[in-house]
Design an enzyme around this catalytic site. Structure first.
Site, PDB file in Angstrom:
ATOM      1  N   SER A 287     -28.760  70.804 -21.873  1.00  0.00           N
ATOM      2  CA  SER A 287     -28.404  70.966 -20.469  1.00  0.00           C
ATOM      3  C   SER A 287     -27.370  69.900 -20.078  1.00  0.00           C
ATOM      4  O   SER A 287     -26.289  69.850 -20.657  1.00  0.00           O
ATOM      5  CB  SER A 287     -29.664  70.899 -19.596  1.00  0.00           C
ATOM      6  OG  SER A 287     -29.409  71.351 -18.305  1.00  0.00           O
TER       7      SER A 287
ATOM      8  N   ASP B 211     -30.762  82.444 -18.743  1.00  0.00           N
ATOM      9  CA  ASP B 211     -30.768  81.078 -18.225  1.00  0.00           C
ATOM     10  C   ASP B 211     -30.179  81.037 -16.811  1.00  0.00           C
ATOM     11  O   ASP B 211     -29.012  81.356 -16.617  1.00  0.00           O
ATOM     12  CB  ASP B 211     -29.941  80.186 -19.161  1.00  0.00           C
ATOM     13  CG  ASP B 211     -30.099  78.702 -18.860  1.00  0.00           C
ATOM     14  OD1 ASP B 211     -30.515  78.355 -17.736  1.00  0.00           O
ATOM     15  OD2 ASP B 211     -29.808  77.888 -19.750  1.00  0.00           O
TER      16      ASP B 211
ATOM     17  N   HIS C 130     -33.637  78.859 -19.733  1.00  0.00           N
ATOM     18  CA  HIS C 130     -33.188  77.485 -19.941  1.00  0.00           C
ATOM     19  C   HIS C 130     -34.122  76.698 -20.848  1.00  0.00           C
ATOM     20  O   HIS C 130     -33.686  75.834 -21.600  1.00  0.00           O
ATOM     21  CB  HIS C 130     -33.079  76.784 -18.583  1.00  0.00           C
ATOM     22  CG  HIS C 130     -32.268  75.534 -18.607  1.00  0.00           C
ATOM     23  ND1 HIS C 130     -30.917  75.527 -18.890  1.00  0.00           N
ATOM     24  CD2 HIS C 130     -32.605  74.239 -18.381  1.00  0.00           C
ATOM     25  CE1 HIS C 130     -30.461  74.284 -18.831  1.00  0.00           C
ATOM     26  NE2 HIS C 130     -31.469  73.494 -18.527  1.00  0.00           N
TER      27      HIS C 130
END
Length: 723
Positions: free
Chosen positions: A550, A636, A671
């Site tokens: 991320s 995501d 995610h």
């Protein structure tokens, strides 16, 4: 026999791979005029999720990645089996009391998800276990099932259960009547996951999501009624603010927080009354952050007003605004107050000092005692403490070499008791060492770096190493134990975690110096840590991998484009790498809320130029890049799949060397990757196999006797799981 199958498969796939070339996307130039320049993006079209060519490309990327990694099939299986063998698969969490029951979760061998249970308190020989929710049964037919929260009504009669089946973090809430073990008919759809019960045990508050995936509306629901008639309590209209809701530990107040990256506003409702009118503690003011807890006849408030590292104040319930605030603990330049948990007789203060997390237990007479810690680098945090009038405080302690441990601290006597340590089969912590060193950054700042390795490591520059980091949003590094990491440590790896600026490891200024127009400090700190590992002969560039996810994917992506010569391999998981394009699109989830973290490149030319100067996608130019593994999830909501998809194309196009660029896309995940614990282990084995392969780390040489014993043990494990 099994080994011969894997070897044959690997040889076959390598012959097939010779016919494969990396997937190549069509180019369709897209131009964006802004601030006197024109941005050109040949792969902008990959945002078109419904375009059949996009799905064809994603599937081709996955096929190519799988074919290339088939050379590591046997190693992946070895790693997976190792990780699995260290886990006590049938296990139970430490039960905690809440009212008339004790609650816990358990896992069963062969089942991928937790079972949520409770028993009446106090227990007797006749006490029966009640299953609140079996995630294994609920997950059937779903490839990526995830439990959000399970909130039990204050009277213990109803469970509100939020679940997500696609990785999109859009939760559905169902209700279960625990008195009759039956599911109630209504459902709450597209909920953010926050839930708070009112005192009557029949009223619950929840937040819903807008089109940009922002929790923006607060509703009140009465059980056994149609959710279509739920009254709206609050509509947060500012796109930069998220809504969240919680019940205070005292169960007297519903606390509602509207929060941006640097500003907050807390409102409350009396949990015992049925009114809908909110009372604001203190109206929002740009740059003012505060959080609230309740104790007896007052609110306890952590605020950064006049104290960058926060201070603690109190306010009366009937006049909670700033004019009535009275200071209890002043702010300090050397100590960051992170959070406060209020109990009837004590306060638990979570703070950071000297780069390390600490917990202080303080009575209301002002006497304070710190919970002891012993290792140079570790993580410590509160565990489940739902009850208000108690004298015991539970916390979690872990380090890179100490398995996660649940302790209970007696707030009267100061005694600490270990309740449970994560079972790790055939693991001896005495074989390993954890260090915390200080690394001098380019501008002279000293950056903490956690390093772990076996004690028998020879520092001659030949050891393989993985350096990881995150350093964004003020989240501090949390050095913790990973069962999977033992496989790397036992292969001679050095594992390091950088506490770069952008986190709050050394206070609020540490965060401020790693955001907005100071973001490059994060990348420079990380590079300095890599150079420290090399200069001090922990490893060498050809033996060094870096890893981040991320915003940590942005970190390793920026490091790789700034210093591609410094690393041999890069693992960028769901990486935020197309920063300019993402921050120019306010319709995307999180964009508007993150202007205070990265800047607004549309409205601010200086921010545009600065972001453009480090965004990995925009700074991928002709160079010899390290071996790279990028990952993404089609569902995501935080980092769109097209960011790593586009970056993979641009990296290959500009790579002047022969190192491999792989993109592993999960078509059923979001995610957080796979929630199934066995699938998550497979994912980790895949990543580790990539690192081992690209760093050219050989497998340990075993004697024939050791091989047979190992294979016999694994075959027994496999048969046991099949049963």
């Amino acid at each position: 026999m099994l080994k011969r199958i894997f070897v044959a498969a690997a040889l076959l796939s390598q012959s097939v791979l010779a016919q494969f070339t990396p997937p190549k996307a069509d180019k369709a130039p897209h131009q964006t005029p802004i601030h006197g320049v024109v941005l050109s993006d040949d792969y902008y079209w990959l945002r078109q999720r419904e375009n059949p060519k996009v799905m064809e490309l994603l599937k081709a990327e996955r096929a190519y990645c799988d074919h290339f990694m088939s050379r590591t099939a046997e190693r992946q299986e070895t790693l997976y089996e190792e990780m699995l063998e260290r886990i006590q698969q049938t296990d139970m969490s430490v039960p905690y009391r809440d009212g008339d029951f004790t609650y816990y979760t358990k896992t069963e061998e062969g089942k991928p998800y937790k079972v949520y249970c409770r028993k009446a308190y106090p227990e007797t020989n006749a006490t029966k276990e009640q299953v609140i929710f079996d995630a294994n049964e609920a997950a059937e037919g779903n490839k990526n099932f995830r439990v959000g929260v399970i909130e039990i009504s204050p009277d213990g009669q109803i469970a509100a259960i939020s679940t997500d089946t696609g990785g999109e973090e859009k939760y559905t809430v169902t209700f279960r009547d625990l008195r009759g073990d039956r599911d109630l008919p209504e459902k709450l759809e597209d909920v953010s996951g926050d839930l708070a019960w009112a005192a009557d045990g029949r009223t619950i508050f929840y937040t819903t999501l807008d089109e940009a995936h922002r929790p923006y509306k607060l509703f009140r629901h009465t059980v056994m009624t149609d959710p279509k008639g739920d009254p709206l309590i609050l509509h947060e209209k500012d796109d930069a603010f998220f809504l969240s809701v919680e019940l205070s530990r005292s169960r007297k107040f519903i606390l509602i927080t509207s929060e941006s990256k640097d500003t907050s506003e807390v409102s409350f409702l009396n949990a015992r009354l049925g009114q809908n009118r909110l009372t604001i503690i203190e109206p929002r003011r740009k740059g003012h952050e505060y959080s609230v807890d309740h104790h007896e006849n007052r609110f306890l408030i952590l605020t950064n007003d006049g104290a960058p590292n926060f201070r603690l104040v109190e306010a009366p319930l009937d006049q909670p605004g700033m004019d009535s605030w009275r200071e209890l603990l002043p702010g300090r330049s050397d100590m960051l107050l992170e959070s406060v948990d209020a109990f009837k007789g004590y306060l638990a203060l979570m703070y950071r000092q000297g780069g390390l997390p600490r917990i202080a237990i303080r009575n209301y007479a002002g006497v304070s005692q710190d919970i002891p810690t012993t290792e140079p680098s570790y993580s410590i945090a509160p565990e489940m403490n739902p009850e208000y009038n108690v004298k015991h405080f539970r916390y979690i302690y872990t380090s890179p070499i100490t398995p996660t441990s649940v302790y209970e601290f007696d707030m009267d006597s100061g005694e600490t008791k270990l309740l449970k340590q994560q079972p790790v089969i055939d693991y001896d912590p005495e074989l390993y060492r954890v260090e915390l060193v200080q690394v001098k950054a380019a501008d002279g700042q000293m950056v903490p770096l956690t390093i772990s390795h076996r004690k028998d490591l020879v520092r001659n520059g030949g050891a393989p190493a993985v350096l990881s980091g995150y350093s964004a949003y003020g989240y501090s590094a949390a050095p913790s134990f990973s069962n999977a990491d033992v496989s790397l440590l036992d292969r001679g790896f050095v594992l390091a975690e950088a506490h770069s600026r952008g986190g709050s490891d050394k206070g609020r200024t540490w965060y401020d110096d790693g955001k907005l127009m100071h973001k490059k400090n994060t990348f420079n700190d990380f590079i300095a840590c890599a150079e420290f590992l090399i200069a001090n002969q922990y490893t060498s560039p050809e033996r060094l991998a870096i890893r981040g996810g991320s915003a940590g994917g942005l970190l390793v992506g920026a490091a790789a484009t700034m210093r591609p010569d410094l690393f041999e391999a890069v693992v960028a998981e769901v990486p935020f790498v197309d920063v300019v394009n993402t921050m120019l699109d306010p319709t995307l989830p999180l964009t508007v809320t993150e202007y205070d973290e990265w800047g607004n490149p549309d409205k601010d030319q200086a921010a545009f130029e600065y972001i453009r100067s480090y965004s990995p996608y925009d700074n991928t130019v002709a160079a010899k890049y390290p071996n790279m593994l990028l990952t993404g999830g089609l569902n995501d909501p935080r980092v769109s799949y097209w960011e790593p998809a586009k970056w993979a194309q641009k990296l290959r196009e500009n790579n002047t060397g022969s190192n491999e660029i792989l993109f592993k896309i999960e078509l059923d995940a979001g995610h957080g990757g796979m929630a199934d614990r066995y699938a998550a282990l497979r994912e980790e084995a895949f990543v580790q196999a990539f690192i081992l392969d690209r760093l050219r780390v050989p497998e340990p040489v075993l004697t024939e006797k050791e091989k047979k014993e190992k294979e016999k043990k694994r075959e027994q494990q496999r048969k046991k799981r099949q049963k």
